[in-house]
Design an enzyme around this catalytic site. Sequence first.
Site, PDB file in Angstrom:
ATOM      1  N   PRO A  71       0.731  77.716  41.182  1.00  0.00           N
ATOM      2  CA  PRO A  71       2.056  77.207  41.555  1.00  0.00           C
ATOM      3  C   PRO A  71       3.171  77.888  40.760  1.00  0.00           C
ATOM      4  O   PRO A  71       4.333  77.837  41.152  1.00  0.00           O
ATOM      5  CB  PRO A  71       1.995  75.716  41.217  1.00  0.00           C
ATOM      6  CG  PRO A  71       0.598  75.409  40.848  1.00  0.00           C
ATOM      7  CD  PRO A  71      -0.126  76.681  40.584  1.00  0.00           C
ATOM      8  N   GLU A  80      -6.813  71.826  35.496  1.00  0.00           N
ATOM      9  CA  GLU A  80      -5.441  72.075  35.030  1.00  0.00           C
ATOM     10  C   GLU A  80      -5.033  73.527  35.230  1.00  0.00           C
ATOM     11  O   GLU A  80      -3.894  73.909  34.967  1.00  0.00           O
ATOM     12  CB  GLU A  80      -5.312  71.721  33.545  1.00  0.00           C
ATOM     13  CG  GLU A  80      -5.310  70.233  33.264  1.00  0.00           C
ATOM     14  CD  GLU A  80      -4.217  69.484  34.019  1.00  0.00           C
ATOM     15  OE1 GLU A  80      -3.077  69.967  34.041  1.00  0.00           O
ATOM     16  OE2 GLU A  80      -4.521  68.426  34.590  1.00  0.00           O
ATOM     17  N   ARG A  93      -4.026  89.195  59.524  1.00  0.00           N
ATOM     18  CA  ARG A  93      -3.503  89.382  60.888  1.00  0.00           C
ATOM     19  C   ARG A  93      -2.520  90.550  60.977  1.00  0.00           C
ATOM     20  O   ARG A  93      -2.132  90.949  62.078  1.00  0.00           O
ATOM     21  CB  ARG A  93      -2.948  88.088  61.477  1.00  0.00           C
ATOM     22  CG  ARG A  93      -1.797  87.466  60.759  1.00  0.00           C
ATOM     23  CD  ARG A  93      -1.673  85.993  61.153  1.00  0.00           C
ATOM     24  NE  ARG A  93      -1.600  85.801  62.598  1.00  0.00           N
ATOM     25  CZ  ARG A  93      -0.553  86.101  63.344  1.00  0.00           C
ATOM     26  NH1 ARG A  93       0.523  86.606  62.780  1.00  0.00           N
ATOM     27  NH2 ARG A  93      -0.567  85.898  64.641  1.00  0.00           N
ATOM     28  N   ASP A 134       6.244  87.636  66.047  1.00  0.00           N
ATOM     29  CA  ASP A 134       6.108  86.444  65.214  1.00  0.00           C
ATOM     30  C   ASP A 134       7.361  86.160  64.399  1.00  0.00           C
ATOM     31  O   ASP A 134       8.107  87.064  64.056  1.00  0.00           O
ATOM     32  CB  ASP A 134       4.962  86.627  64.207  1.00  0.00           C
ATOM     33  CG  ASP A 134       3.617  86.296  64.809  1.00  0.00           C
ATOM     34  OD1 ASP A 134       3.585  85.674  65.871  1.00  0.00           O
ATOM     35  OD2 ASP A 134       2.613  86.693  64.199  1.00  0.00           O
TER      36      ASP A 134
END
Length: 242
Positions: A89, A116, A154, A169
Site C-alpha cells: 500500500p 504486517e 492484456r 479501453d
Amino acid sequence: MKIDVITIFPAMVDAGLAEGVVGRARTSGLLDIVVHNLRDFTTDKHHVVDDVPFGGGPGMVMKPEPFFAALGAIRAARGTPGAVILMSPAGERFTQQGARRLAGVAHLVLLCGRYEGIDERVREALATEEISIGDYVLSGGEVPALVVIDAVARLVPGVVGDEQSVEADSFTRGLLDYPHYTRPAEYEGRPVPEVLLSGHHAEIRRWRREAALQRTQERRPDLLATAALDADEREWLKRSKS
Ligand code: SAM
C-alpha cells in the site's frame, strides 16, 4: 513474457490466472507464469515464513530469508528479471500507464506480502519498485498481484484476441471508454441510441468519440488535461463548455 509470483498462497494466485484471456495465453505459452510457494524456500521443519516484529507491536512480519532464497532460485532457473515488484500500500499507485510500461518488460517478479508486511530489507535489496493498487489495505499481496498481471497481460500482443478492443479501453487514450450496447435493440423501454443501428460507420465513430469525451468530462475531468485529443475533439470540448 515471463512472470514469477512469490506468495504463501499459490493456489489463490493460480486460480485467478486460470480463466479468460490470461488463462488462454498461459495455456498457449504466450505468457509463461510460474507461481512459487514461499514456504518451499524455508529451511526449518515447520516452513515458517513470519516472525514477531523487532521493537514490539501487533502482528507478524514476513522473514527476509525465504524471499532472498526464492529470488535466487528464480534467477538461476529463469534468468535475471527486468523488474522485481513489491506489492505494498506504500508503493506507487498503479495506473494504465504503469501497466503499459510493465508490458514492455520481458520478465517480472511479483512479491506478495501478508500479515504486517515484509521485512524492509527485502524492499531495499531485492525490489526494483513498489506498487500499490489503491489507497486501501488488503490482507495480502495476492489480489494486487493478480490485478497487475491482468492489466499488464492484456497489453501483451496476442493476449486479447481483438487488439482494437484494447485500444478503445478506458484510459488508453487518456479518456474513459464510450458506452457499449448489444441486442436487443430495445429492452424494457430502453432503446439503443439510434445512430448505432444506422450502419453509418463515420457517424458511429463520431458518436462514440463524443460519448467518451462527455463521460470523461462528467466523471473524470482531471483526465482531459493530459488526454491525447485531436483537433475535432478539442473543438467538441470547447463547444460543450460554451
Ligand atoms: N501494514 C501494512 C501497511 O499498513 O502498509 C499493510 C500490510 S497488508 C495487511 C499485507 C500485504 O498486503 C502487504 O504487505 C502487501 O503485499 C499487500 N497489500 C495490501 N494492500 C495493498 C495495496 N493497496 N496495494 C498493494 N499491495 C497491498
